[in-house]
Enzyme design. Structure first.
Site, short mmCIF file in Angstrom:
data_model
loop_
_atom_site.label_atom_id
_atom_site.label_comp_id
_atom_site.label_asym_id
_atom_site.label_seq_id
_atom_site.Cartn_x
_atom_site.Cartn_y
_atom_site.Cartn_z
N SER A 143 36.51 20.90 -46.27
CA SER A 143 36.66 22.06 -47.16
C SER A 143 35.94 21.71 -48.46
CB SER A 143 38.15 22.29 -47.45
OG SER A 143 38.33 23.15 -48.56
N TYR A 156 46.78 19.43 -49.58
CA TYR A 156 45.54 19.92 -48.96
C TYR A 156 44.33 19.17 -49.52
CZ TYR A 156 42.38 23.49 -46.98
OH TYR A 156 41.42 24.16 -46.26
#
Ligand code: NAD
Length: 261
Positions: A143, A156
């Site tokens: 990401s 995350y």
């Protein structure tokens, strides 16, 4: 592209980015192992549809990526059916947002297990057969949050930075063996994972959903447009092609300029 006869396992491919990558690899001729959660009848419709449309074999495993024993069983079943996993896409992921002082311990553990540790377990299990064939492609869905941080995303961001590091180590441990390992770093993609964040933002700020979407993009993504699943799938297919034989250990943003800022 010559993926006919190869087998691709895509974790978290019953939805969103993983499903887009699985479809694209099947269109290039690869047999598939789908994985992820969802309604059993809908998953069967997906599985049978891809098999028919692309003329490839498609298996499904409901293994939970937070459970190492289920991961080992999934890889063993896939190898028993197809001989080896030639293309391994580590994509399953979840999200939870909260300031660190209030971040629930169980969410931290689940995000680290699914978004990071699962890739260690799949790679460790799949590598011996890849090495035996002298060819392999490992693509990790990281990401932008593997490269930069945002507030309220402790687990995350830690997991995605972790997978960027793991990608480099796998690349070095497999260099010269015909196996490559790279990561894709998407910005905002309008999948169910992000739709939840749009809805939370709309509620928090008293906005309509379209306004919340626009504000989400405005804040981070200079192109002010979502990346699509198809665009990410195109990059994944490129990384599986011969043209990418000498690309390994890299983490490639596809983010409308997010990380250029
Ligand atoms: P999604 O919610 O549409 O898909 C997630 C997939 O993972 C689903 O198939 C789900 O069933 C599966 N999954 C969840 N927990 C699992 C578990 N324990 N075991 C097995 N499968 C599990 O989300 P998405 O946006 O397509 O996310 C896919 C990946 O892309 C994730 O790793 C995510 O972090 C990453 N990503 C998404 C975006 C975005 O903007 N959507 C941006 C960057 C990175």
């Amino acid at each position: 592209m010559g993926l006919k006869g190869k087998t691709a396992l895509v974790t978290g491919s019953t939805s969103g980015i993983g499903l887009g990558m699985a479809r694209a690899l099947a269109r290039e001729g690869a047999n598939l192992v789908l994985n992820g959660f969802g309604d059993a009848a809908e998953i069967e419709t997906l599985r049978a549809g891809i098999a028919k449309d692309c003329g490839v074999e498609v298996a499904y495993s409901g293994a939970d990526m937070s459970k190492p024993d289920q991961i080992a069983a999934m890889i063993a079943e896939a190898e028993a059916r197809f001989g080896a996993i030639d293309i391994l896409i580590n994509n399953a992921g979840i999200q939870h947002t909260a300031v660190i002082d209030e971040f629930p311990d169980e969410k931290w553990d689940a995000i680290l297990a699914i978004n990071l540790s699962s890739a260690f377990h799949t790679v460790k299990a799949a590598l011996p057969k890849m090495r035996a064939r002298g060819w392999g492609r490992i693509v990790n869905t990281a990401s932008v949050h593997g490269l930069v941080a945002s507030s309220e995303k402790a687990a995350y961001v830690a997991a995605k930075h972790g997978i960027v590091g793991l990608t480099k180590v796998i690349a070095l441990d497999t260099a010269g063996s015909g196996i490559t390992c790279n990561a894709i770093c998407p910005g905002w993609v309008l999948t169910p994972l992000v739709q939840k964040q749009v809805a939370a933002r709309a509620e928090r700020d008293g906005q309509s959903l379209p306004d919340a979407k626009a504000a989400l993009l405005e804040e981070k993504q200079p192109s002010k447009d979502f990346v699509t699943e198809e665009q990410i799938a195109g990059l994944a297919c490129f990384l599986c092609s011969e043209a990418a034989d000498q690309m390994t250990g890299v983490s490639i943003p596809i983010d409308g300029g997010w990380t250029a800022q």
